[in-house]
Motif scaffolding. Sequence first.
Motif, mmCIF file in Angstrom:
data_model
loop_
_atom_site.group_PDB
_atom_site.id
_atom_site.type_symbol
_atom_site.label_atom_id
_atom_site.label_comp_id
_atom_site.label_asym_id
_atom_site.label_seq_id
_atom_site.Cartn_x
_atom_site.Cartn_y
_atom_site.Cartn_z
ATOM 1 N N ALA A 9 -7.706 5.851 7.396
ATOM 2 C CA ALA A 9 -9.097 5.961 6.957
ATOM 3 C C ALA A 9 -9.642 4.605 6.534
ATOM 4 O O ALA A 9 -10.801 4.276 6.822
ATOM 5 C CB ALA A 9 -9.207 6.970 5.824
ATOM 6 N N ASP A 10 -8.823 3.799 5.871
ATOM 7 C CA ASP A 10 -9.257 2.463 5.460
ATOM 8 C C ASP A 10 -9.503 1.567 6.673
ATOM 9 O O ASP A 10 -10.430 0.750 6.673
ATOM 10 C CB ASP A 10 -8.208 1.815 4.554
ATOM 11 C CG ASP A 10 -8.141 2.472 3.182
ATOM 12 O OD1 ASP A 10 -9.138 3.103 2.779
ATOM 13 O OD2 ASP A 10 -7.093 2.352 2.521
ATOM 14 N N THR A 63 1.260 14.484 13.846
ATOM 15 C CA THR A 63 2.057 13.826 12.810
ATOM 16 C C THR A 63 3.495 14.316 12.939
ATOM 17 O O THR A 63 3.730 15.484 13.269
ATOM 18 C CB THR A 63 1.536 14.130 11.394
ATOM 19 O OG1 THR A 63 1.632 15.542 11.154
ATOM 20 C CG2 THR A 63 0.085 13.687 11.237
ATOM 21 N N VAL A 123 -2.288 8.593 6.432
ATOM 22 C CA VAL A 123 -3.656 9.028 6.725
ATOM 23 C C VAL A 123 -4.667 8.243 5.881
ATOM 24 O O VAL A 123 -5.797 8.000 6.328
ATOM 25 C CB VAL A 123 -3.820 10.547 6.484
ATOM 26 C CG1 VAL A 123 -3.052 11.338 7.532
ATOM 27 C CG2 VAL A 123 -3.365 10.938 5.082
ATOM 28 N N ASP A 124 -4.277 7.840 4.670
ATOM 29 C CA ASP A 124 -5.162 7.041 3.835
ATOM 30 C C ASP A 124 -5.381 5.660 4.447
ATOM 31 O O ASP A 124 -6.505 5.132 4.458
ATOM 32 C CB ASP A 124 -4.577 6.881 2.432
ATOM 33 C CG ASP A 124 -4.347 8.216 1.735
ATOM 34 O OD1 ASP A 124 -5.171 9.139 1.945
ATOM 35 O OD2 ASP A 124 -3.356 8.345 1.006
ATOM 36 N N ILE A 125 -4.313 5.080 4.958
ATOM 37 C CA ILE A 125 -4.414 3.748 5.570
ATOM 38 C C ILE A 125 -5.248 3.821 6.844
ATOM 39 O O ILE A 125 -6.053 2.925 7.129
ATOM 40 C CB ILE A 125 -3.009 3.184 5.834
ATOM 41 C CG1 ILE A 125 -2.265 3.015 4.503
ATOM 42 C CG2 ILE A 125 -3.086 1.857 6.577
ATOM 43 C CD1 ILE A 125 -0.819 2.614 4.640
ATOM 44 N N MET A 140 0.834 -1.201 0.000
ATOM 45 C CA MET A 140 0.000 0.000 0.000
ATOM 46 C C MET A 140 0.871 1.254 0.000
ATOM 47 O O MET A 140 0.628 2.208 -0.742
ATOM 48 C CB MET A 140 -0.931 -0.004 1.209
ATOM 49 C CG MET A 140 -1.969 -1.119 1.199
ATOM 50 S SD MET A 140 -2.933 -1.191 2.732
ATOM 51 C CE MET A 140 -3.921 0.302 2.580
ATOM 52 N N ALA A 193 0.002 5.108 -1.152
ATOM 53 C CA ALA A 193 -0.909 5.406 -0.046
ATOM 54 C C ALA A 193 -0.156 6.115 1.077
ATOM 55 O O ALA A 193 0.953 5.714 1.452
ATOM 56 C CB ALA A 193 -1.551 4.131 0.483
ATOM 57 N N ALA A 194 -0.746 7.168 1.625
ATOM 58 C CA ALA A 194 -0.164 7.885 2.761
ATOM 59 C C ALA A 194 -0.693 7.271 4.057
ATOM 60 O O ALA A 194 -1.737 6.606 4.060
ATOM 61 C CB ALA A 194 -0.534 9.366 2.689
#
Length: 228
Positions: free
Chosen positions: A151-152, A164, A147-149, A139, A144-145
């Motif tokens: 959210a998932d 952060t 923050v994206d992970i 990922m 993928a950042a």
Amino acid sequence: KVEGNGPLQKMIVESDSYGRLRGYVANPTWTTPPPIGAEEVASGLGRLGLLTVVKDVGLKNLYEGVVPLQTGELDKDLMYYLMQSEQVLSLLELGAETDAQGRLLAAGGFFLQAMPGQDTAVLEALVERTEDLPPIGGMLAGGAAPVDILADIFGDVPYEVLETRPLSFHCSCSRERSLPALRLLDRDDLLTLIAEGEAVIDCHFCHERYVFDREVLQGILDAQEEKS
């Protein structure tokens, strides 16, 4: 610290709350053909040995826990440590992605833990959700950042990003911090180094070399003799 029966022999990694990291392995010349995944890392570290975790929790003494290695895979062994030594329900996943030549593309992980007094059902639901995610190394390598992970993983579960920080290599070694090691030497060892003309201390983490000449060594010896 991981001390295993694999060809890497030992790995020591340090980090602080500011995102500063450093680490080394005892045998950095060992190689394995790509692709390099969790199985290859476990083979390098070994599946028999000890995992030692040392934490500064703000008390007078450091907290230290030691458990036997279970798999040689760091995330699984750290989860075992958390269950055995700290008895905290946790989920930890680490991953790294390499290219066809074995060069690192991305590395990272996530760590989920129920806070004291909280319902563990939420954590259990998050754990189930992570089982449907692709490997985290892939990922991250795919763009993928963090923050994206997040959210998932959390989906419709409310959460707040408190902070952060960037990660960076940082070594705390210095010439001044190397001197105490020389002061621990006995008289005969100091005399030997004085005869050789210098002492050299190499940092395992950053490979910086600190050279102490005969004058400095003689000063340490004189201070020892004056004290005795």
